[in-house]
Design a protein around this motif. Structure first.
Motif, PDB file in Angstrom:
ATOM      1  N   ILE A  18      -7.548   8.036   1.514  1.00  0.00           N
ATOM      2  CA  ILE A  18      -6.489   7.350   2.263  1.00  0.00           C
ATOM      3  C   ILE A  18      -5.824   6.335   1.338  1.00  0.00           C
ATOM      4  CG2 ILE A  18      -5.975   5.786   4.188  1.00  0.00           C
ATOM      5  CD1 ILE A  18      -6.869   8.440   5.250  1.00  0.00           C
ATOM      6  N   SER A  53      -3.192   4.081   5.800  1.00  0.00           N
ATOM      7  CA  SER A  53      -3.228   5.115   6.842  1.00  0.00           C
ATOM      8  C   SER A  53      -2.705   6.477   6.409  1.00  0.00           C
ATOM      9  CB  SER A  53      -2.431   4.644   8.062  1.00  0.00           C
ATOM     10  OG  SER A  53      -1.084   4.412   7.718  1.00  0.00           O
ATOM     11  N   ASN A  54      -2.366   6.620   5.135  1.00  0.00           N
ATOM     12  CA  ASN A  54      -1.820   7.890   4.662  1.00  0.00           C
ATOM     13  C   ASN A  54      -2.904   8.737   4.002  1.00  0.00           C
ATOM     14  OD1 ASN A  54       1.341   7.560   4.881  1.00  0.00           O
ATOM     15  ND2 ASN A  54       0.533   5.623   4.164  1.00  0.00           N
ATOM     16  N   ARG A  55      -3.059   9.951   4.511  1.00  0.00           N
ATOM     17  CA  ARG A  55      -4.046  10.846   3.908  1.00  0.00           C
ATOM     18  C   ARG A  55      -3.546  11.362   2.558  1.00  0.00           C
ATOM     19  NH1 ARG A  55      -5.015  12.256   9.071  1.00  0.00           N
ATOM     20  NH2 ARG A  55      -3.272  13.757   9.046  1.00  0.00           N
ATOM     21  N   ASP A  67      -7.674  16.410   8.310  1.00  0.00           N
ATOM     22  CA  ASP A  67      -7.154  15.446   9.281  1.00  0.00           C
ATOM     23  C   ASP A  67      -8.242  14.797  10.135  1.00  0.00           C
ATOM     24  OD1 ASP A  67      -5.731  17.927  11.595  1.00  0.00           O
ATOM     25  OD2 ASP A  67      -7.785  17.517  10.958  1.00  0.00           O
ATOM     26  N   ARG A  68      -9.504  15.148   9.911  1.00  0.00           N
ATOM     27  CA  ARG A  68     -10.558  14.406  10.601  1.00  0.00           C
ATOM     28  C   ARG A  68     -10.744  13.008   9.991  1.00  0.00           C
ATOM     29  NH1 ARG A  68     -13.345  18.275   7.601  1.00  0.00           N
ATOM     30  NH2 ARG A  68     -14.868  17.460   6.068  1.00  0.00           N
ATOM     31  N   SER A  91      -9.085   9.488   9.044  1.00  0.00           N
ATOM     32  CA  SER A  91      -7.911   8.675   9.342  1.00  0.00           C
ATOM     33  C   SER A  91      -8.191   7.220   8.991  1.00  0.00           C
ATOM     34  CB  SER A  91      -7.515   8.798  10.813  1.00  0.00           C
ATOM     35  OG  SER A  91      -8.546   8.297  11.653  1.00  0.00           O
ATOM     36  N   SER A 123      -6.733   3.065   9.401  1.00  0.00           N
ATOM     37  CA  SER A 123      -5.902   2.175  10.201  1.00  0.00           C
ATOM     38  C   SER A 123      -6.148   0.739   9.771  1.00  0.00           C
ATOM     39  CB  SER A 123      -6.202   2.345  11.689  1.00  0.00           C
ATOM     40  OG  SER A 123      -7.557   1.988  11.960  1.00  0.00           O
ATOM     41  N   SER A 166     -13.518  11.680  12.441  1.00  0.00           N
ATOM     42  CA  SER A 166     -13.577  12.017  13.867  1.00  0.00           C
ATOM     43  C   SER A 166     -14.808  12.845  14.220  1.00  0.00           C
ATOM     44  CB  SER A 166     -12.306  12.752  14.287  1.00  0.00           C
ATOM     45  OG  SER A 166     -12.146  13.931  13.515  1.00  0.00           O
TER      46      SER A 166
END
Lengths: 122, 108
Positions: B49, B53-55, B61-62, B64, B66, B77
């Motif tokens: 990241i 917040s940018n992968r 996409d699991r 993330s 913030s 996730s």
């Protein structure tokens, strides 16, 4: 593909110097800042400094000021990190890493070399 | 210099569970210049990241990220077996560009 290939492991005596190379390929070498990070055995990551390959500008963490020199040879798309006055606590894996965006100094470390183990022992 | 404190030091979870890793900065990190890296034994770190917040390229996409200011979070996730590793945060707002001490994510 974009790749950073570092030189092989080194064994040095206390007080000696070491120069680690980082050969870049697959992209425009002078377009991206190069950074150096080290990791002592079993420890976390430690920031050392950066190089702007287009003009040779550098900046170093205060801890390494006076002992570290980062340089480059644009003709062979290679960056170097030289550390002098080696001590046993300089034993670590040394990594070069590249920014992700052209000419971006404020950037994360997107591409990493495989690391070079430097062992300092008498 | 900006000190980054990661918590917890070790996180024990099972595959399929959700992981939440924290990174707290001693002062505000401008423009969310914060990154997360994953490191497996014997390997170089890998960027997960950037800009909070940018992968990064190729990251599932699991993963993330913030947060802003002084508090940042990496969330996984649903843990896959290959996600068990050490995770580091790093700020690249100011020099020296410090790293957190790492969170070890281990299989319960």
């Amino acid at each position: 593909q974009v790749q950073l290939v570092q030189s092989g492991a080194e064994m040095k005596k206390p007080g000696a110097s070491v120069k680690v190379s980082c050969k870049a390929s697959g992209y425009t070498f002078i377009g991206y800042f190069m950074f150096w990070v080290r990791q002592a055995p079993g420890q976390g990551l430690e920031w050392m400094g950066w190089l702007n390959p287009i003009n040779g500008d550098t900046d170093y963490a205060q801890k390494f000021q006076g002992r570290v020199t980062v340089s480059r040879d644009t003709s062979i798309t290679t960056a170097y990190m030289e550390l002098t006055g080696l001590r046993s606590d300089d034993t670590a894996v040394y990594y070069c890493a590249r920014a992700g965006n052209i000419s971006a100094l404020l950037d994360a470390l997107h591409i990493w070399g495989q690391g070079t183990m430097v062992t300092v022992s008498s | 210099e900006i000190v980054l404190t990661q918590s917890p030091g070790t996180l024990s979870l099972s595959p399929g569970e959700r992981a939440t890793l924290s990174c707290r900065a001693s002062e505000s990190v401008r423009s969310s210049y914060l990154a997360w890296y994953q490191q497996k034994p014997g390997q170089a770190p890998r960027l997960l990241i950037y800009a909070a917040s940018n992968r990064a390229t190729g990251i599932p996409d699991r993963f993330s990220g913030s947060g802003s200011g002084t508090d940042f979070t990496l969330t996984i996730s649903r843990l896959e077996p290959e996600d068990f590793a050490v995770y580091y945060c790093q700020q690249y707002d100011s020099s020296p560009r410090t790293f957190g001490q790492g969170t070890k994510l281990e299989i319960k």
